[in-house]
Design a protein around this motif. Sequence first.
Motif, short mmCIF file in Angstrom:
data_model
loop_
_atom_site.label_atom_id
_atom_site.label_comp_id
_atom_site.label_asym_id
_atom_site.label_seq_id
_atom_site.Cartn_x
_atom_site.Cartn_y
_atom_site.Cartn_z
N GLY A 14 0.84 -1.32 -0.04
CA GLY A 14 -0.09 -0.15 0.09
C GLY A 14 0.84 1.32 0.03
N LYS A 15 2.03 1.10 -0.19
CA LYS A 15 2.96 2.21 -0.14
C LYS A 15 2.67 3.44 -1.10
CE LYS A 15 6.61 -0.03 -1.61
NZ LYS A 15 5.76 -1.17 -1.66
N SER A 16 2.41 2.96 -2.29
CA SER A 16 2.26 4.17 -3.10
C SER A 16 0.79 4.90 -2.90
CB SER A 16 2.24 4.00 -4.69
OG SER A 16 1.53 2.62 -5.13
N THR A 17 -0.10 4.21 -2.77
CA THR A 17 -1.64 4.56 -2.45
C THR A 17 -1.35 5.33 -1.09
OG1 THR A 17 -2.28 2.68 -3.07
CG2 THR A 17 -4.07 3.88 -1.84
N ILE A 18 -0.96 5.02 -0.12
CA ILE A 18 -0.79 5.92 1.14
C ILE A 18 0.17 7.15 1.06
CG2 ILE A 18 0.29 5.65 3.51
CD1 ILE A 18 -1.71 2.76 2.98
N ALA A 19 1.39 6.89 0.35
CA ALA A 19 2.23 7.74 0.22
C ALA A 19 1.56 8.97 -0.57
CB ALA A 19 3.44 7.41 -0.60
N GLU A 149 -1.08 -12.92 2.04
CA GLU A 149 -2.52 -13.10 1.48
C GLU A 149 -3.20 -11.79 1.33
OE1 GLU A 149 -1.19 -14.64 4.16
OE2 GLU A 149 -0.78 -16.26 3.25
N THR A 150 -3.10 -10.69 2.38
CA THR A 150 -3.58 -9.50 2.07
C THR A 150 -3.34 -8.90 0.93
OG1 THR A 150 -3.68 -9.45 4.46
CG2 THR A 150 -3.99 -7.52 3.36
N ARG A 155 -4.11 -6.72 -4.87
CA ARG A 155 -3.66 -6.80 -6.31
C ARG A 155 -4.79 -7.34 -7.02
NH1 ARG A 155 1.94 -5.35 -7.24
NH2 ARG A 155 1.73 -3.39 -6.51
N PHE A 156 -5.28 -8.57 -6.54
CA PHE A 156 -6.34 -8.94 -7.21
C PHE A 156 -7.64 -8.55 -7.49
CE2 PHE A 156 -9.95 -12.43 -7.29
CZ PHE A 156 -9.39 -13.17 -8.49
N ARG A 157 -7.97 -7.60 -6.45
CA ARG A 157 -9.15 -6.85 -6.74
C ARG A 157 -8.92 -5.76 -7.76
NH1 ARG A 157 -10.20 -7.92 -1.51
NH2 ARG A 157 -8.54 -6.28 -0.76
N GLU A 158 -7.65 -5.12 -7.47
CA GLU A 158 -7.37 -3.96 -8.50
C GLU A 158 -7.20 -4.38 -10.04
OE1 GLU A 158 -3.77 -1.38 -6.74
OE2 GLU A 158 -2.83 -2.78 -8.25
N LEU A 159 -6.86 -5.78 -10.18
CA LEU A 159 -6.58 -6.17 -11.70
C LEU A 159 -8.17 -6.62 -12.14
CD1 LEU A 159 -3.36 -8.24 -11.39
CD2 LEU A 159 -3.75 -6.32 -12.80
N GLN A 160 -9.02 -7.20 -11.05
CA GLN A 160 -10.10 -7.49 -11.59
C GLN A 160 -11.05 -6.22 -11.96
OE1 GLN A 160 -12.10 -9.66 -8.47
NE2 GLN A 160 -12.14 -11.45 -10.00
N GLU A 161 -11.03 -4.97 -11.40
CA GLU A 161 -11.66 -3.96 -11.50
C GLU A 161 -11.17 -3.42 -12.89
OE1 GLU A 161 -10.91 -1.26 -8.12
OE2 GLU A 161 -12.11 -2.62 -6.80
N LYS A 162 -9.91 -3.53 -13.23
CA LYS A 162 -9.10 -3.20 -14.60
C LYS A 162 -9.79 -3.95 -15.68
CE LYS A 162 -4.83 -1.27 -13.47
NZ LYS A 162 -3.30 -1.55 -13.46
N ILE A 171 -0.97 -14.49 -8.33
CA ILE A 171 -0.61 -13.09 -7.95
C ILE A 171 0.28 -13.35 -6.61
CG2 ILE A 171 -1.32 -11.07 -6.82
CD1 ILE A 171 -3.76 -10.99 -8.81
N ALA A 172 -0.22 -14.29 -5.80
CA ALA A 172 0.23 -14.58 -4.50
C ALA A 172 1.82 -15.10 -4.72
CB ALA A 172 -0.36 -15.82 -3.53
#
Length: 221
Positions: A14-19, A149-150, A155-162, A171-172
């Motif tokens: 979550g580095k870039s999102t939070i940064a 796992e988290t 990442r999985f949700r992110e790719l699914q949205e795309k 992905i894991a």
Amino acid sequence: MGFNIAIDGPAGAGKSTIAKRVAKELSFIYVDTGAMYRAVALYLIKNGISPEDEAGLLRACGQIHISIEYENGEQQVILNGENVTGQLRNEEVGNMASAAAAKPCVRETLLTLQRDLAVKADVLMDGRDIGTNILPDAQLKIYLTASVETRAGRRFRELQEKGEACTLEAIAKDIEERDRKDMSRETAPLKMAEDAVLVDSSEMDIEEVAARIISLYRERR
Ligand code: CDP
Ligand code: CDP
């Protein structure tokens, strides 16, 4: 001298999102160093150079000129005069970036650029070796992590949205492999700086992590 915040941690923590969020809130400049490694990777892919080809890589390092600009607050990466920002976020480039980042000449190429960016202003920089190597005197260092796992789930949700086809298992596996490479390499491996604050975001949402970092910043400023 500006105030420097370093955020390091593994892929998908979550580095870039939070940064981005924290930098906006504090009016800091956000520097995404991963994008610079990705730009080097793009150059290698486009020119058919393997990171294992020592002579080729050394020559490439001499020919790669990267600079950073900001457009509406968003970092743009300029590779030899071309804005390549839109070409960097895919798995092929990510995996090549991880392989190239293990090579000393690649790290050397980016080190001065990264350090120079932090001298000028209040900067929040994220990557793998910011607190340990690039900005060892940063006034606030965060080591942001979460369980595999988290991170894979995010990442999985992110790719699914795309709308990109992928499986959670693949992905894991990719994340574990990247962690292993980033942590075990000889040059600037990913590890927590001794004076960093550990933030495990496995059970925290974006708001909670951002609030925690902002409160640490206020304590120190
Ligand atoms: O977003 P994600 O965490 O997947 O990757 P990134 O931050 O864009 O970085 C891509 C790759 O560059 C990482 O896997 C690291 O191997 C490398 N990197 C590095 O070695 N040092 C940094 N300061 C930033 C990235
Ligand atoms: O930059 P890094 O590779 O560390 O991670 P990222 O690209 O910022 O975050 C990966 C995904 O996790 C994004 O889709 C974020 O929205 C999500 N995320 C989350 O759901 N909860 C958090 N506490 C942090 C990130």
